[in-house]
Design an enzyme around this catalytic site. Structure first.
Site, mmCIF file in Angstrom:
data_model
loop_
_atom_site.group_PDB
_atom_site.id
_atom_site.type_symbol
_atom_site.label_atom_id
_atom_site.label_comp_id
_atom_site.label_asym_id
_atom_site.label_seq_id
_atom_site.Cartn_x
_atom_site.Cartn_y
_atom_site.Cartn_z
ATOM 1 N N ASP A 125 28.001 35.895 62.569
ATOM 2 C CA ASP A 125 27.014 37.079 62.738
ATOM 3 C C ASP A 125 25.736 36.624 62.757
ATOM 4 O OD1 ASP A 125 25.559 39.332 62.361
ATOM 5 O OD2 ASP A 125 27.311 40.445 61.327
ATOM 6 N N HIS A 132 40.390 28.032 32.857
ATOM 7 C CA HIS A 132 39.267 28.297 32.065
ATOM 8 C C HIS A 132 39.628 29.888 31.311
ATOM 9 C CE1 HIS A 132 35.599 30.309 31.141
ATOM 10 N NE2 HIS A 132 35.735 29.398 30.180
ATOM 11 N N ASN A 133 39.558 30.081 30.141
ATOM 12 C CA ASN A 133 39.721 31.615 29.654
ATOM 13 C C ASN A 133 40.958 32.137 30.614
ATOM 14 O OD1 ASN A 133 37.556 31.204 28.112
ATOM 15 N ND2 ASN A 133 36.338 32.928 29.143
ATOM 16 N N GLU A 191 41.021 27.500 21.215
ATOM 17 C CA GLU A 191 39.865 27.972 20.770
ATOM 18 C C GLU A 191 40.008 28.796 19.581
ATOM 19 O OE1 GLU A 191 35.623 30.216 22.066
ATOM 20 O OE2 GLU A 191 36.384 28.760 23.475
ATOM 21 N N ARG A 203 37.447 17.406 28.818
ATOM 22 C CA ARG A 203 37.635 18.770 29.294
ATOM 23 C C ARG A 203 36.296 19.199 29.786
ATOM 24 N NH1 ARG A 203 37.323 23.749 26.984
ATOM 25 N NH2 ARG A 203 38.339 25.528 28.248
ATOM 26 N N HIS A 242 38.058 37.378 24.957
ATOM 27 C CA HIS A 242 36.676 36.502 25.029
ATOM 28 C C HIS A 242 35.671 37.276 23.755
ATOM 29 C CE1 HIS A 242 33.453 34.917 27.725
ATOM 30 N NE2 HIS A 242 33.745 34.024 26.873
ATOM 31 N N ASP A 245 56.885 45.053 82.651
ATOM 32 C CA ASP A 245 57.695 46.367 82.891
ATOM 33 C C ASP A 245 58.661 46.269 83.889
ATOM 34 O OD1 ASP A 245 58.587 49.078 82.533
ATOM 35 O OD2 ASP A 245 56.792 49.888 83.763
ATOM 36 N N ASP A 299 59.637 55.534 68.966
ATOM 37 C CA ASP A 299 60.522 55.707 69.882
ATOM 38 C C ASP A 299 61.259 54.596 70.504
ATOM 39 O OD1 ASP A 299 58.618 54.993 71.307
ATOM 40 O OD2 ASP A 299 58.351 56.623 72.751
ATOM 41 N N ASP A 302 41.997 31.793 23.403
ATOM 42 C CA ASP A 302 40.841 32.003 22.447
ATOM 43 C C ASP A 302 41.428 33.194 21.199
ATOM 44 O OD1 ASP A 302 39.039 30.833 24.174
ATOM 45 O OD2 ASP A 302 38.037 32.400 24.833
ATOM 46 N N GLU A 346 43.970 27.934 28.508
ATOM 47 C CA GLU A 346 42.988 28.195 27.440
ATOM 48 C C GLU A 346 43.504 29.381 26.455
ATOM 49 O OE1 GLU A 346 38.347 28.305 26.221
ATOM 50 O OE2 GLU A 346 39.045 28.534 28.105
ATOM 51 N N ARG A 400 59.696 52.059 72.085
ATOM 52 C CA ARG A 400 59.145 51.653 73.290
ATOM 53 C C ARG A 400 57.574 51.921 73.272
ATOM 54 N NH1 ARG A 400 62.013 55.772 77.520
ATOM 55 N NH2 ARG A 400 63.865 55.048 76.045
ATOM 56 N N GLU A 409 61.220 43.678 77.135
ATOM 57 C CA GLU A 409 60.047 43.773 77.890
ATOM 58 C C GLU A 409 58.708 43.677 76.988
ATOM 59 O OE1 GLU A 409 61.513 47.149 81.419
ATOM 60 O OE2 GLU A 409 60.612 47.670 79.532
#
Length: 755
Positions: free
Chosen positions: A713, A313-314, A392, A554, A358, A192, A160, A345, A343, A162, A203
């Protein structure tokens, strides 16, 4: 005093900017399109641009379905036509002029769509591009206004325009604010002004400003200002005394006022208000990352082996190493992140077409020619410096010839086929020499000398791939004998056509550092698993560094990392290894450090190694950095001051973050260290620490600094909130420096860095 635009005013500004744009008008009306997930999953959805020009919502034809939405902020690019595997799979059903792909930031999957007509597709393609351009061109003021607008929309549950006090309380929880009801109601009542019991437009902005009052910044502002504004002279004093700046401070202060001060009246007085001061501190110029090191600033004319090279890699894998999806999207995303070594393969496929996957796993398969096309299309979008295709090769001679054909036909002149000047070189060319070129790293018959004489024929002496990860499984693995027997049986001939595609990156087996000193050529590249590299680093660190001053190495993750996890690349950079290949699809410390290193030098994918790792007559041992002739340790002092708007990471509704900041130093073994601030209970919105941490760094040229924010935690592992990593050499000194934690807009923490 400057008051930011209200959310509605911000949206009006966007309206003015796009008034008369037919594409956006069509998006406002909406369109029925097909959302495509696979050849067999094609569902119609109604897509529409909301009136804020920042949100797209869509829903199915079924009545009552909940709408899904996404923000224009989350969209990185729009690809036109069949530019995804999903859309390619239905190319026979829908023409390319009706298809497009929305590419999202981060690791979120793409959205493939088919419009009802080519005209409708064009409206959405160009409309989305216009919206993305608008977002990218926003100034600091517009970004803040837009962000406030987003919070207003989240809180305004009944739409609305607000907010009542209940909605404000819900908003505080969403924003990670633990505030007692009395104080929250007090702020609400003060904001307000109309005394209507709700907050509207300005506001809400006033409420937001009271909520986000920055006491830490206000303290410094008041120290240097008259309480209302900083004169240009005051700002110069701040830059000189607190930010520790040199150079033409008068000019810089003038530029900062012009760029960040929102009040035209203050600008005319050559002054900066508190709002302008806040915007400056939260900008790239107020960042801890030195802006002078963001662009290309390093010498790019040295041999390739003198650079760290961003490497994947891959690359084809989107998930794990056993059952994950293979996709050309892996190459597109890696290259768009500045990766310069990918890479491939390769295995024999059906119908004479080589495939990429792979081997000996359940990962899906893609065509080699599609990979080459993707590399050709995206190799130089973000960096002009050379891309290395690390192949590869497990293919038969016949399919190797097909591979060579695709490389030549698809890449054309971009594929480097001959040495650059026609003469036998004595060292590797530089990134500058190789701009716009794609190099193949693979097995090669003979060397550059034989190639120039033109006497090389098809090889009969076997092994086409020295980089099969199964071949590198640790010797203490219980089945290593059977693995090696299987590999021995699979040796194949090497085709001349594919061999000829290899110039400066010939893959070779590594024997020993002594053997390399005597026999190796500068264009030969050895590959190591992470465990083999660690062993060499531990036993002969200085030799490893020296080896890498002459030729490329590498390093790739262990074959046992089936979850696509990563090692920390820092330990391999300590040995001067250039091509440290990581699983780009996996977030975590390894990729954080990698992204941090390559965030400098224009994000071009090449970072010049320190001089003591490039010069052949210097023997640097990463285990004993204090033995360097130019050994100069530094003391790094960081004061972590405050944080703002950290996100909720716990799914429990009433949970509030208890943030702490851990500062980590990654470098040579003597420099590896981490320290933490205390945690702040129940305050993810504006926690303040003022905790000071000290580090002694023995090899600052190699050190990376990583800031990690966690939710404390006491009963279990801390939850990750965000991180920011950068090279120590790119850090700016000064009292107030901001650092944005990864992937979280407007979530910052402020620190003081004194070197």
């Amino acid at each position: 005093v400057y008051v930011p635009f209200s959310p509605l005013t911000f949206f009006l500004c966007v309206h003015i900017g796009i008034h008369g744009d037919d594409n956006l008008q069509a998006m406002l009306v909406g369109a029925m399109m097909r959302k495509i997930k696979s050849r067999n999953w094609k569902k119609q959805r109604y897509f529409k641009l909301e009136d804020d020009f920042m949100t797209i919502w869509y829903q199915s034809k079924k009545a009552g379905n909940v709408r899904s939405t996404f923000s224009v902020n989350d969209v990185e690019a729009v690809r036109e036509g069949h530019q995804s595997e999903v859309l390619l799979s239905i190319a026979d059903e829908f023409p390319p002029d009706r298809c497009f792909t929305l590419v999202f930031r981060g690791r979120r999957g793409n959205l493939d769509l088919v419009a009802e007509s080519a005209e409708e597709a064009q409206s959405w393609i160009w409309g989305m591009r216009k919206l993305i351009e608008n977002v990218e061109n926003m100034g600091e003021r517009e970004k803040l206004d837009q962000w406030i607008g987003e919070w207003f929309k989240k809180a305004d549950k009944n739409n609305d325009g607000r907010m009542n006090f209940k909605e404000v309380q819900d908003l505080l929880k969403m924003m990670n604010v633990d505030m007692n009801e009395h104080h929250a109601h007090h702020l609400f009542t003060m904001a307000d002004k109309s005394q209507s019991g709700t907050l509207e437009n300005d506001e809400f902005v006033l409420f937001y400003k009271m909520l986000t009052q920055r006491e830490d910044v206000l303290k410094v502002f008041q120290e240097y200002s008259d309480g209302q504004k900083l004169s240009q002279s005051n700002l110069e004093d701040f830059l000189r005394e607190e930010q520790l700046e040199g150079g033409d401070i008068q000019l810089h202060a003038k530029q900062l006022i012009e760029c960040y001060e929102p009040s035209d009246k203050a600008k005319r007085m050559n002054a900066m208000t508190f709002d302008g001061f806040l915007m400056y501190l939260g900008s790239a110029e107020g960042s801890i990352f030195n802006p002078q090191r963001r662009g290309i600033f390093q010498d790019m004319t040295q041999p390739l082996c003198h650079y760290f090279i961003s490497s994947s890699h891959n690359t084809y894998l989107m998930e794990d190493q056993l059952r994950g999806q293979s996709s050309v999207e892996g190459y597109i995303r890696a290259l768009n992140r500045g990766c310069r070594c990918v890479e491939v393969d390769c295995w024999d496929g059906a119908n004479g077409e080589p495939i990429v996957y792979h081997g000996h796993t359940f990962t899906s398969k893609i065509l080699f020619k599609d990979v080459v096309s993707a590399v050709g299309n995206y190799a130089f979008k973000v960096s002009q410096y050379p891309v290395i295709l690390s192949i590869e090769n497990h293919c038969s001679v016949e399919q190797q010839r097909v591979m060579a054909h695709h490389l030549n036909h698809i890449l054309g002149d971009r594929l480097l086929k001959t040495i650059l000047d026609g003469k036998t070189p004595i060292r590797l060319p530089s990134p500058e020499d190789l701009k716009g070129k794609i190099l193949v790293k693979a097995k090669k018959d003979g060397g550059l000398e034989q190639s120039l004489s033109g006497v090389v024929e098809d090889s009969l002496n076997g092994e086409v791939s020295d980089e099969d990860e199964a071949a590198e499984i640790d010797e203490n693995h219980p089945h290593h004998e059977s693995i090696h027997r299987r590999l021995k049986k699979s040796k194949q001939r090497l085709s001349k056509e594919l061999s000829d595609c290899v110039v400066y990156c010939k893959s070779v087996h590594f024997t020993s550092f002594k053997h390399s000193r005597i026999h190796s050529k500068f264009y030969e590249v050895a590959s190591f698993t992470e465990s083999k590299a660690r062993k060499h680093l531990r036993e002969a660190g200085a030799e490893f560094v020296h080896h890498n001053s002459r030729q490329l190495s590498r390093v790739y993750p262990s074959g046992f990392r089936t979850d696509s996890s990563n090692f920390n690349p820092q330990e391999m950079w300590n040995a001067g290894c250039q091509i440290v290949a990581l699983n780009f699809q996996t977030a975590g410390e390894g990729m954080d450090v990698n992204d941090g290193l390559f965030s400098q030098n224009g994000c071009c994918g090449y970072v010049l190694k320190p001089s003591f790792m490039r010069e052949a007559d210097i023997r640097f041992d990463p285990e004993m950095p204090q033995k360097r002739d130019d050994y100069h340790p530094v003391v790094l002092t960081i004061q972590v001051i405050s944080g703002q708007q950290l996100p909720k990471v716990n799914i429990k509704e009433d949970s509030i973050v208890d943030p702490l900041v851990r500062v980590e130093v990654h470098g040579v073994p003597m420099d590896q260290a981490k320290q933490e601030t205390r945690y702040i209970e129940n305050n993810g919105f504006n926690p303040m620490w003022y905790d000071t941490l000290h580090f002694t760094i023995h090899t600052p040229e190699l050190a990376m600094v990583r800031f990690v924010v966690e939710d404390y935690d006491k009963t279990s592992k801390n939850d990750f909130v965000g991180q920011y990593t950068l090279p120590l050499s790119c850090m700016q000194q000064g009292t107030f420096k901001n650092s944005y934690v990864t992937h979280i807009t407007q979530n910052t923490f402020v620190m003081q860095y004194i070197n």
